[in-house]
Design a protein around this motif. Structure first.
Motif, short mmCIF file in Angstrom:
data_model
loop_
_atom_site.label_atom_id
_atom_site.label_comp_id
_atom_site.label_asym_id
_atom_site.label_seq_id
_atom_site.Cartn_x
_atom_site.Cartn_y
_atom_site.Cartn_z
N ALA A 87 1.04 -1.68 0.01
CA ALA A 87 0.03 -0.06 0.16
C ALA A 87 0.79 1.02 0.21
O ALA A 87 0.87 2.36 -0.87
CB ALA A 87 -1.31 0.48 0.99
N GLN A 88 1.69 1.36 0.63
CA GLN A 88 2.91 2.62 0.61
C GLN A 88 3.72 2.77 -0.84
O GLN A 88 3.24 3.89 -0.73
CB GLN A 88 3.86 1.87 1.97
N ILE A 89 4.10 1.80 -0.70
CA ILE A 89 4.71 1.93 -3.17
C ILE A 89 3.31 2.78 -3.91
O ILE A 89 3.78 3.23 -4.41
CB ILE A 89 5.00 0.70 -3.08
N GLU A 95 -1.91 5.73 -6.67
CA GLU A 95 -2.53 4.41 -7.11
C GLU A 95 -3.61 4.71 -5.81
O GLU A 95 -2.93 3.00 -4.93
CB GLU A 95 -1.98 3.57 -7.99
N TYR A 96 -4.48 5.70 -5.43
CA TYR A 96 -4.83 5.31 -4.22
C TYR A 96 -6.23 4.60 -3.62
O TYR A 96 -6.23 3.33 -2.90
CB TYR A 96 -5.23 6.56 -3.61
N ASP A 97 -6.47 4.16 -5.12
CA ASP A 97 -7.82 2.96 -5.17
C ASP A 97 -7.38 1.73 -4.97
O ASP A 97 -7.59 0.33 -4.33
CB ASP A 97 -8.84 3.20 -6.61
N ILE A 101 -6.60 -1.47 -1.41
CA ILE A 101 -7.49 -2.15 -0.57
C ILE A 101 -6.10 -2.88 -0.13
O ILE A 101 -6.63 -4.42 0.60
CB ILE A 101 -7.11 -2.93 -2.11
N TYR A 102 -4.86 -3.03 -0.46
CA TYR A 102 -3.78 -3.56 0.65
C TYR A 102 -3.94 -2.98 1.91
O TYR A 102 -3.68 -3.46 2.98
CB TYR A 102 -2.47 -3.35 -0.12
N TYR A 124 -7.56 7.93 2.76
CA TYR A 124 -8.76 8.34 2.66
C TYR A 124 -8.86 9.97 2.29
O TYR A 124 -9.47 10.54 1.18
CB TYR A 124 -9.57 8.19 3.65
N SER A 125 -8.10 10.36 2.57
CA SER A 125 -7.64 11.94 2.82
C SER A 125 -7.51 12.61 1.31
O SER A 125 -7.30 13.51 0.79
CB SER A 125 -6.48 12.49 3.90
#
Length: 130
Positions: A87-89, A95-97, A101-102, A124-125
């Protein structure tokens, strides 16, 4: 002699049944042990691959790090830290969507980790989803 032969036959059948049952139990136990060893090997391999991904993450080669983290997740999909790192990468690539998920999976697997909550809040922000 007929009665003696019948008794002998019954004893042989009982012995064979017991031996077959014991053999089946032994095979079942052996199979479980092999499955456990295989599972432990996969977890160890997943950890080694995760650490390799960490190495690339630290030197900011995010593409390689992502490949290693995803490979680690294939072997151990229950690794919350690995979901967090993916998710961090993805967040770095905006690629927030996908990152959400991760991040949500990391939070599900590790609800006691405050950093997982912070990551979800940050995503979310970034999506203006307050």
């Amino acid at each position: 002699m007929g009665r003696f032969a019948r008794i002998l036959m019954l004893i042989l059948v009982a012995i064979l049944t017991t031996v077959q049952s014991a053999d089946a139990q032994w095979r079942k136990k052996k199979s479980k042990e092999e499955a456990t060893k295989s599972s432990q090997r996969n977890l160890l391999q997943a950890e080694v691959i995760f650490l390799e991904g960490e190495k690339y993450f630290m030197i900011e080669d995010y593409n390689k790090a992502l490949i290693f983290f995803q490979k680690s997740l294939e072997l151990n999909p229950e690794n919350a830290a690995c979901h967090y790192k993916v998710a961090q990468i993805l967040m770095l690539g905006e690629e927030y969507d996908k990152a959400l998920i991760y991040a949500a999976k990391a939070l599900e697997l590790g609800p006691d980790n405050k950093y997982y909550y912070l990551q979800n809040a940050e995503i979310y922000s970034k999506q203006s989803n307050f």
